[in-house]
Design a protein around this motif. Structure first.
Motif, PDB file in Angstrom:
ATOM      1  N   LEU A 138      46.283  46.289  36.877  1.00  0.00           N
ATOM      2  CA  LEU A 138      44.832  46.210  36.676  1.00  0.00           C
ATOM      3  C   LEU A 138      44.151  45.241  37.634  1.00  0.00           C
ATOM      4  O   LEU A 138      42.922  45.210  37.703  1.00  0.00           O
ATOM      5  CB  LEU A 138      44.535  45.813  35.229  1.00  0.00           C
ATOM      6  CG  LEU A 138      44.909  46.880  34.206  1.00  0.00           C
ATOM      7  CD1 LEU A 138      44.832  46.322  32.798  1.00  0.00           C
ATOM      8  CD2 LEU A 138      44.032  48.103  34.360  1.00  0.00           C
ATOM      9  N   ILE A 139      44.930  44.477  38.379  1.00  0.00           N
ATOM     10  CA  ILE A 139      44.336  43.530  39.325  1.00  0.00           C
ATOM     11  C   ILE A 139      43.552  44.277  40.403  1.00  0.00           C
ATOM     12  O   ILE A 139      42.386  43.960  40.665  1.00  0.00           O
ATOM     13  CB  ILE A 139      45.420  42.633  39.956  1.00  0.00           C
ATOM     14  CG1 ILE A 139      46.044  41.735  38.893  1.00  0.00           C
ATOM     15  CG2 ILE A 139      44.843  41.798  41.098  1.00  0.00           C
ATOM     16  CD1 ILE A 139      47.292  40.989  39.354  1.00  0.00           C
ATOM     17  N   ALA A 140      44.181  45.269  41.020  1.00  0.00           N
ATOM     18  CA  ALA A 140      43.532  46.000  42.117  1.00  0.00           C
ATOM     19  C   ALA A 140      42.250  46.706  41.666  1.00  0.00           C
ATOM     20  O   ALA A 140      41.216  46.558  42.322  1.00  0.00           O
ATOM     21  CB  ALA A 140      44.499  46.989  42.755  1.00  0.00           C
ATOM     22  N   PRO A 141      42.261  47.469  40.560  1.00  0.00           N
ATOM     23  CA  PRO A 141      40.998  48.112  40.172  1.00  0.00           C
ATOM     24  C   PRO A 141      39.893  47.108  39.844  1.00  0.00           C
ATOM     25  O   PRO A 141      38.742  47.327  40.210  1.00  0.00           O
ATOM     26  CB  PRO A 141      41.356  48.932  38.935  1.00  0.00           C
ATOM     27  CG  PRO A 141      42.818  49.013  38.890  1.00  0.00           C
ATOM     28  CD  PRO A 141      43.362  47.903  39.713  1.00  0.00           C
ATOM     29  N   ALA A 142      40.244  46.009  39.178  1.00  0.00           N
ATOM     30  CA  ALA A 142      39.218  45.022  38.833  1.00  0.00           C
ATOM     31  C   ALA A 142      38.578  44.456  40.096  1.00  0.00           C
ATOM     32  O   ALA A 142      37.350  44.337  40.182  1.00  0.00           O
ATOM     33  CB  ALA A 142      39.814  43.897  37.982  1.00  0.00           C
ATOM     34  N   ILE A 143      39.398  44.158  41.089  1.00  0.00           N
ATOM     35  CA  ILE A 143      38.868  43.593  42.335  1.00  0.00           C
ATOM     36  C   ILE A 143      38.134  44.655  43.150  1.00  0.00           C
ATOM     37  O   ILE A 143      36.998  44.450  43.584  1.00  0.00           O
ATOM     38  CB  ILE A 143      40.003  42.954  43.160  1.00  0.00           C
ATOM     39  CG1 ILE A 143      40.507  41.688  42.456  1.00  0.00           C
ATOM     40  CG2 ILE A 143      39.546  42.629  44.572  1.00  0.00           C
ATOM     41  CD1 ILE A 143      41.752  41.088  43.062  1.00  0.00           C
ATOM     42  N   LEU A 144      38.788  45.803  43.355  1.00  0.00           N
ATOM     43  CA  LEU A 144      38.185  46.841  44.196  1.00  0.00           C
ATOM     44  C   LEU A 144      36.884  47.380  43.619  1.00  0.00           C
ATOM     45  O   LEU A 144      35.891  47.524  44.331  1.00  0.00           O
ATOM     46  CB  LEU A 144      39.170  47.992  44.414  1.00  0.00           C
ATOM     47  CG  LEU A 144      40.354  47.687  45.306  1.00  0.00           C
ATOM     48  CD1 LEU A 144      41.323  48.860  45.306  1.00  0.00           C
ATOM     49  CD2 LEU A 144      39.901  47.376  46.712  1.00  0.00           C
ATOM     50  N   TYR A 145      36.895  47.713  42.339  1.00  0.00           N
ATOM     51  CA  TYR A 145      35.700  48.277  41.743  1.00  0.00           C
ATOM     52  C   TYR A 145      34.562  47.273  41.714  1.00  0.00           C
ATOM     53  O   TYR A 145      33.407  47.630  41.916  1.00  0.00           O
ATOM     54  CB  TYR A 145      35.961  48.776  40.326  1.00  0.00           C
ATOM     55  CG  TYR A 145      36.882  49.965  40.226  1.00  0.00           C
ATOM     56  CD1 TYR A 145      37.231  50.720  41.334  1.00  0.00           C
ATOM     57  CD2 TYR A 145      37.410  50.330  39.007  1.00  0.00           C
ATOM     58  CE1 TYR A 145      38.081  51.802  41.218  1.00  0.00           C
ATOM     59  CE2 TYR A 145      38.253  51.422  38.876  1.00  0.00           C
ATOM     60  CZ  TYR A 145      38.579  52.144  39.980  1.00  0.00           C
ATOM     61  OH  TYR A 145      39.411  53.213  39.862  1.00  0.00           O
TER      62      TYR A 145
END
Length: 187
Positions: A138-145
Motif C-alpha cells: 500500500l506504500i506505492a499507491p498511497a504515494i503515487l495517487y
C-alpha cells in the motif's frame, strides 16, 4: 463560487477542524467501499486537502486499516469470502499470483481492493504476515495517487492507457519469470 473560493473554503474547514480533519479523512478511507469511491479519488483528495506528505501518510494509514478490516470481514463472513472467490475465478481463472504481482495490481486504479486482499490472504499463513505484505503493497499507491493522482486524471486518455499497459507488461513479465523459476525449481 469559483475554484479559488472553493480552495479557500476547504482550507478554512481543515484549519478549523484541527485534529478531526485527519481522523475524518482516515474514516473516509474506511467507508469508501460503501460509498463506491475508488481508492485513487480518496488519495487525490488527501493530496489536495493535506498536501503530499501528510496526505500520503493519512492515505497509507487509512488503506492499511481498510486492509485489516478486509482480513476480518473475509474471515468472519463466509458469504463475503465466497463472493471474492467467485470474483477471483472470473478475473484470474486458474492463476496464482505472486506477492509482487499483487503489489503491482494495487497500483492499478480500478482493480478490486478486497479481491487483492483475498489473494494476499491465500498467500500468507498468519494475520501478521498478511498485514506485513499488505502494508508494504500500500506504500506505492498511497504515494503515487497522492502525488500524481491529479496529474494522471488530467492526462489525455492515450497517456493513461500507456501507463496502464506498462503496468500490465510488468505484471506479465513477473508472471513469466515466476513460471520459469517454478519450472527450474521442479527440475
Amino acid at each position: 463560487m469559483d475554484l479559488a473560493e472553493f480552495e479557500q473554503a476547504i482550507e478554512n474547514f481543515i484549519g478549523h477542524a484541527g485534529l478531526w480533519a485527519p481522523l475524518l479523512f482516515i474514516m473516509l478511507h474506511l467507508i469508501r467501499p460503501l460509498l463506491f469511491l475508488p481508492v485513487i479519488a480518496v488519495c487525490i483528495a488527501g493530496g489536495f486537502l493535506f498536501g503530499f506528505f501528510q496526505g500520503a501518510i493519512l492515505s497509507f494509514i487509512g488503506l492499511t486499516l481498510m486492509s485489516y478490516i478486509s482480513y476480518m470481514m473475509i474471515n468472519k463472513f463466509p458469504r463475503f469470502r465466497s463472493k471474492l472467490a467467485a470474483l477471483k475465478d472470473k478475473w484470474f481463472p486458474d492463476r496464482n499470483l505472486t506477492v509482487s504481482q499483487v503489489m503491482i495490481l494495487r497500483v492499478m486504479p480500478f482493480v478490486h481492493f478486497h479481491l487483492l486482499s483475498f489473494y494476499l490472504m491465500e498467500m500468507t499463513n498468519t494475520r501478521r504476515e498478511y498485514m506485513y505484505y499488505s502494508a508494504l503493497g500500500l506504500i506505492a499507491p498511497a504515494i503515487l495517487y497522492t502525488a500524481f493522482g491529479r496529474a494522471i486524471s488530467e492526462f489525455p486518455w492515450y497517456t493513461t492507457l500507456s501507463m496502464f499497459l506498462l503496468l500490465a507488461a510488468i505484471f506479465s513479465f513477473i508472471d513469466k519469470w515466476q513460471s520459469r523459476k517454478h519450472k527450474l525449481d521442479k527440475t
